[in-house]
Scaffold this motif. Structure first.
Motif, PDB file in Angstrom:
ATOM      1  N   ILE A  56     -16.710   7.417   3.556  1.00 13.61           N
ATOM      2  CA  ILE A  56     -17.032   6.695   3.080  1.00 13.61           C
ATOM      3  C   ILE A  56     -16.414   6.643   1.369  1.00 13.61           C
ATOM      4  CG2 ILE A  56     -19.070   5.861   1.683  1.00 13.61           C
ATOM      5  CD1 ILE A  56     -20.379   7.026   3.894  1.00 13.61           C
ATOM      6  N   ASP A  57     -16.141   7.497   0.951  1.00 11.05           N
ATOM      7  CA  ASP A  57     -15.584   7.531  -0.480  1.00 11.05           C
ATOM      8  C   ASP A  57     -14.369   7.273  -0.150  1.00 11.05           C
ATOM      9  OD1 ASP A  57     -18.469   7.640  -1.684  1.00 11.05           O
ATOM     10  OD2 ASP A  57     -17.764  10.394  -1.989  1.00 11.05           O
ATOM     11  N   HIS A  58     -13.361   7.965   0.588  1.00 12.50           N
ATOM     12  CA  HIS A  58     -12.007   7.730   0.555  1.00 12.50           C
ATOM     13  C   HIS A  58     -11.645   6.989   1.321  1.00 12.50           C
ATOM     14  CE1 HIS A  58     -12.484  10.408  -3.171  1.00 12.50           C
ATOM     15  NE2 HIS A  58     -13.119  11.120  -2.405  1.00 12.50           N
ATOM     16  N   GLY A  59     -12.063   6.529   2.278  1.00 14.46           N
ATOM     17  CA  GLY A  59     -11.453   5.857   3.657  1.00 14.46           C
ATOM     18  C   GLY A  59     -10.756   6.727   4.466  1.00 14.46           C
ATOM     19  N   ILE A 117     -21.593  -2.758   5.182  1.00 14.03           N
ATOM     20  CA  ILE A 117     -22.328  -1.683   3.932  1.00 14.03           C
ATOM     21  C   ILE A 117     -22.726  -0.948   4.308  1.00 14.03           C
ATOM     22  CG2 ILE A 117     -24.345  -1.177   1.639  1.00 14.03           C
ATOM     23  CD1 ILE A 117     -23.347  -4.750   1.879  1.00 14.03           C
ATOM     24  N   PRO A 118     -22.805   0.498   4.727  1.00 15.22           N
ATOM     25  CA  PRO A 118     -23.146   1.739   5.361  1.00 15.22           C
ATOM     26  C   PRO A 118     -25.335   1.943   5.182  1.00 15.22           C
ATOM     27  CG  PRO A 118     -21.370   2.133   4.192  1.00 15.22           C
ATOM     28  CD  PRO A 118     -21.993   0.823   3.550  1.00 15.22           C
ATOM     29  N   THR A 119     -25.500   2.208   6.350  1.00 13.39           N
ATOM     30  CA  THR A 119     -26.976   2.202   5.756  1.00 13.39           C
ATOM     31  C   THR A 119     -27.301   2.922   6.456  1.00 13.39           C
ATOM     32  OG1 THR A 119     -26.444  -0.667   6.537  1.00 13.39           O
ATOM     33  CG2 THR A 119     -28.889   0.437   6.782  1.00 13.39           C
ATOM     34  N   LEU A 120     -28.305   3.362   5.825  1.00 17.57           N
ATOM     35  CA  LEU A 120     -29.212   4.724   6.056  1.00 17.57           C
ATOM     36  C   LEU A 120     -30.345   4.315   6.667  1.00 17.57           C
ATOM     37  CD1 LEU A 120     -30.003   8.206   6.887  1.00 17.57           C
ATOM     38  CD2 LEU A 120     -29.606   7.940   4.029  1.00 17.57           C
ATOM     39  N   TYR A 121     -31.073   4.817   7.844  1.00 20.94           N
ATOM     40  CA  TYR A 121     -32.549   4.386   8.057  1.00 20.94           C
ATOM     41  C   TYR A 121     -33.490   5.846   7.639  1.00 20.94           C
ATOM     42  CZ  TYR A 121     -32.183  -0.349  10.385  1.00 20.94           C
ATOM     43  OH  TYR A 121     -32.310  -1.438  10.148  1.00 20.94           O
ATOM     44  N   ASN A 163      -2.497  17.967   8.431  1.00 14.13           N
ATOM     45  CA  ASN A 163      -2.680  18.587   6.834  1.00 14.13           C
ATOM     46  C   ASN A 163      -1.845  17.121   6.320  1.00 14.13           C
ATOM     47  OD1 ASN A 163      -3.721  20.275   6.964  1.00 14.13           O
ATOM     48  ND2 ASN A 163      -1.932  21.310   5.993  1.00 14.13           N
ATOM     49  N   VAL A 164      -1.974  16.065   7.403  1.00 13.00           N
ATOM     50  CA  VAL A 164      -1.522  14.347   7.162  1.00 13.00           C
ATOM     51  C   VAL A 164      -2.920  13.788   6.777  1.00 13.00           C
ATOM     52  CG1 VAL A 164      -0.305  12.824   7.736  1.00 13.00           C
ATOM     53  CG2 VAL A 164       0.678  14.346   7.693  1.00 13.00           C
ATOM     54  N   TRP A 165      -2.641  12.757   5.619  1.00 13.88           N
ATOM     55  CA  TRP A 165      -4.095  11.897   5.801  1.00 13.88           C
ATOM     56  C   TRP A 165      -4.050  10.426   6.197  1.00 13.88           C
ATOM     57  CZ3 TRP A 165      -8.291  11.785   2.923  1.00 13.88           C
ATOM     58  CH2 TRP A 165      -8.977  10.928   3.231  1.00 13.88           C
ATOM     59  N   ARG A 166      -5.111  10.259   6.799  1.00 10.74           N
ATOM     60  CA  ARG A 166      -5.456   9.639   8.371  1.00 10.74           C
ATOM     61  C   ARG A 166      -6.403   8.543   7.730  1.00 10.74           C
ATOM     62  NH1 ARG A 166      -4.646  11.575  13.627  1.00 10.74           N
ATOM     63  NH2 ARG A 166      -6.667  10.308  14.373  1.00 10.74           N
ATOM     64  N   SER A 167      -5.893   7.401   6.409  1.00 10.80           N
ATOM     65  CA  SER A 167      -6.371   6.094   6.232  1.00 10.80           C
ATOM     66  C   SER A 167      -7.182   5.930   7.892  1.00 10.80           C
ATOM     67  CB  SER A 167      -5.954   5.116   5.873  1.00 10.80           C
ATOM     68  OG  SER A 167      -5.557   6.261   4.369  1.00 10.80           O
ATOM     69  N   ILE A 168      -9.500   5.799   7.551  1.00  8.55           N
ATOM     70  CA  ILE A 168      -9.594   4.668   8.670  1.00  8.55           C
ATOM     71  C   ILE A 168      -9.653   3.646   8.342  1.00  8.55           C
ATOM     72  CG2 ILE A 168     -11.371   5.022  10.191  1.00  8.55           C
ATOM     73  CD1 ILE A 168     -11.492   8.094  10.238  1.00  8.55           C
ATOM     74  N   VAL A 169      -9.735   2.259   8.796  1.00 11.17           N
ATOM     75  CA  VAL A 169      -9.853   1.619   8.817  1.00 11.17           C
ATOM     76  C   VAL A 169     -10.946   0.675   9.497  1.00 11.17           C
ATOM     77  CG1 VAL A 169      -8.061   1.015   7.490  1.00 11.17           C
ATOM     78  CG2 VAL A 169      -7.866   0.262   9.902  1.00 11.17           C
ATOM     79  N   GLU A 176     -20.641  15.923   4.655  1.00  7.86           N
ATOM     80  CA  GLU A 176     -19.814  15.867   3.824  1.00  7.86           C
ATOM     81  C   GLU A 176     -18.084  15.474   4.185  1.00  7.86           C
ATOM     82  OE1 GLU A 176     -20.367  16.910   0.911  1.00  7.86           O
ATOM     83  OE2 GLU A 176     -22.205  16.910   1.320  1.00  7.86           O
ATOM     84  N   ILE A 177     -18.533  15.529   5.349  1.00 11.45           N
ATOM     85  CA  ILE A 177     -16.456  14.802   6.584  1.00 11.45           C
ATOM     86  C   ILE A 177     -17.429  13.388   5.984  1.00 11.45           C
ATOM     87  CG2 ILE A 177     -18.159  14.947   8.603  1.00 11.45           C
ATOM     88  CD1 ILE A 177     -13.548  15.729   7.774  1.00 11.45           C
TER      89      ILE A 177
END
Length: 221
Positions: free
Chosen positions: A190-193, A93-97, A201-207, A184-185
């Protein structure tokens, strides 16, 4: 202080004192009367409420040659925030302090990342934002520390998770329309992974990546 009214409301809600609201039957045992609900943590294994300081089962010992700026004095807040951060990390779960400068946000986070996590299971990437930080710099630093899993998929070495810690999240300067591109990046991550490789211009999925961030009051640096 909104904690006290909320504490009173929540205890009454759990106790079934509101006639027009059904009692929360699954909440038990009852919350201790002494203090507020914020003073306790519910331990699922033993099914009981315990004071936060009960999680710290040993007396704190400060080394004679310890550097004062690096010493973390154990308090209910450090125990509470460390526990919640570790819980969020294990559940991805992403966390912001968020809080004023000098309140120990970064030190608490780094203490969890360096001492509480299994080094065999977790890698960390640390970034510090400034007014000059750009979205391209943020993307390049993170991409440079991730491995290629397979075509179009990137992440930490197989079998590991990666925690990206970003300090001073609020610092990047705003652009013409009021947005902060480095943030924004990260929102896109977070929103699109993932994000696009800027070269082809190729999509890079980050897991297997979780964001942990700290910031002062909102606003550019």
């Amino acid at each position: 202080d909104s904690r006290r009214p909320w504490n009173n409301y929540f205890k009454k809600l759990v106790a079934g004192e509101f006639q027009d609201i059904k009692r929360l039957k699954k909440v038990g045992p009852p919350i201790p009367e002494k203090g507020m609900v914020f003073d306790y943590v519910f331990l699922t294994k033993s099914c009981e409420w315990k004071p936060w300081m009960a999680l710290n089962d040993s007396a704190q010992v400060i080394a004679p040659k310890a550097i004062p700026q690096e010493v973390i004095i154990t308090t209910i807040d450090t125990v509470r925030y460390s526990y919640l951060l570790e819980l969020n990390i294990h559940n991805e779960i992403p966390t912001l302090y968020c809080g004023p400068t000098g309140t120990g946000k970064s030190v608490t986070i780094m203490n969890v990342l360096m001492k509480n996590l299994d080094k065999e299971k977790y890698n960390t990437i640390e970034l510090g934002f400034s007014a000059q930080t750009s979205a391209n710099q943020t993307q390049d630093i993170i991409d440079g520390k991730l491995d290629k899993r397979r075509k179009g998929v990137f992440g930490p070495p197989i079998g590991k998770k990666c925690i990206i810690f970003i300090d001073d999240l609020n610092m990047p300067a705003k652009e013409h329309y009021g947005a902060q591109p480095p943030i924004e990046i990260l929102r896109q991550l977070i929103d699109h992974g993932g994000w696009y490789d800027r070269k082809d211009n190729v999509w890079r999925s980050i897991v297997d990546v979780t964001l942990v961030t700290a910031m002062g009051p909102p606003g550019g640096g």
